[in-house]
Design an enzyme around this catalytic site. Sequence first.
Site, short mmCIF file in Angstrom:
data_model
loop_
_atom_site.label_atom_id
_atom_site.label_comp_id
_atom_site.label_asym_id
_atom_site.label_seq_id
_atom_site.Cartn_x
_atom_site.Cartn_y
_atom_site.Cartn_z
N GLU A 1 67.43 -47.22 -26.29
CA GLU A 1 67.03 -45.85 -26.08
C GLU A 1 65.74 -45.66 -26.75
OE1 GLU A 1 68.79 -41.33 -26.12
OE2 GLU A 1 70.20 -43.05 -25.80
N LEU A 2 64.68 -45.10 -26.40
CA LEU A 2 63.50 -44.68 -27.14
C LEU A 2 63.75 -43.72 -28.26
CD1 LEU A 2 60.31 -45.16 -27.20
CD2 LEU A 2 60.02 -42.87 -25.78
N ASP A 3 62.86 -44.26 -29.49
CA ASP A 3 63.07 -43.38 -30.59
C ASP A 3 64.44 -42.82 -30.85
OD1 ASP A 3 60.27 -44.07 -31.03
OD2 ASP A 3 59.76 -42.27 -29.80
N GLY A 59 48.27 -51.23 -39.90
CA GLY A 59 49.05 -51.95 -40.88
C GLY A 59 49.35 -51.24 -42.21
N ASN A 111 62.90 -49.35 -37.40
CA ASN A 111 61.59 -48.60 -37.01
C ASN A 111 61.23 -47.49 -37.82
OD1 ASN A 111 59.29 -48.10 -35.12
ND2 ASN A 111 60.44 -46.52 -34.32
N HIS A 120 59.40 -43.83 -37.34
CA HIS A 120 58.81 -42.91 -36.12
C HIS A 120 58.30 -41.68 -36.86
CE1 HIS A 120 58.38 -41.04 -32.56
NE2 HIS A 120 58.82 -39.94 -32.74
N LEU A 144 60.57 -51.90 -26.18
CA LEU A 144 61.18 -53.32 -26.19
C LEU A 144 62.55 -53.20 -25.34
CD1 LEU A 144 61.15 -53.85 -30.10
CD2 LEU A 144 60.09 -55.28 -28.40
C1 GRF Z 1 52.83 -44.73 -38.37
O1 GRF Z 1 52.37 -43.53 -37.95
C2 GRF Z 1 54.26 -45.12 -37.46
O2 GRF Z 1 55.05 -44.02 -38.02
C3 GRF Z 1 54.18 -45.33 -36.24
O3 GRF Z 1 52.86 -45.83 -35.94
C4 GRF Z 1 52.01 -45.61 -37.15
C5 GRF Z 1 51.57 -46.88 -37.77
O4 GRF Z 1 50.55 -46.99 -38.62
N1 GRF Z 1 55.19 -45.81 -35.47
P1 GRF Z 1 50.27 -48.14 -39.70
O5 GRF Z 1 49.87 -49.29 -38.54
O6 GRF Z 1 51.43 -48.72 -40.44
O7 GRF Z 1 49.10 -47.99 -40.49
#
Ligand code: GRF
Length: 219
Positions: free
Chosen positions: A143-145, A12, A107, A109, A93
Amino acid sequence: MKRLAVLISGRGSNLEALLGAIQRYGWPIEVACVISNRPNAGGLDIARSKGIPTEVIDHTQFSDRSAFDNALIHRLEAQQPDLVVLAGFMRLLTAEFCARFRHRLVNIHPSLLPAFKGLQTHQQAIDAGVRIHGCTVHLVTAELDHGPILAQAAVSVRHDDTAEALAARVLKMEHEIYPKAIAAWLSGQLTVEDDRIIDRGEGAFPTGFMSCQLHPDLA
Ligand code: GRF
């Protein structure tokens, strides 16, 4: 006041950065709830320590992906969020979920999309020998990412980098751009055209923020 629902699976740190930025900049945004699919996610403690309602919807208790997503949809709709924020939410999802929250689902990534989708993105970057890597904030599609890109940040890849060292530098940039990209999207001045984010307004992004950022070692 705009309402966010944040979905997590782990430590988190992006949730923590978001809460910090909301407080620091005084944005009219509140995190209405934090939902984790894992009961032991560290991010739940971060939310609880700030008095934010938390909920666990454990995916292992559902027969399939669609049953889990339906439960998630049900809980989210009760919260009436303006935006659903994926912050280290490690579940794919369904198309139904993505359609339900179209343009209300964001999101981050850890790569410069469209490069290096999926997992182990930092090792993928090292293995590919790229000199620049980073992170991407995007609206989520089935679609993923993939999906309209709100913001990206770049870091250099060093010759002696390990995936861990690179991940740490990228994470620092994630914490910089994710809250600001969320605030910018919620400002309502950005639109989506042909799968791209268009900024027609003035000052959609918070002061000092550009939708493309450089790590200090590239500046
Ligand atoms: C991050 O690197 C984010 O880009 C990826 O998962 C990780 C989550 O880290 N989707 P955190 O739980 O926010 O510390």
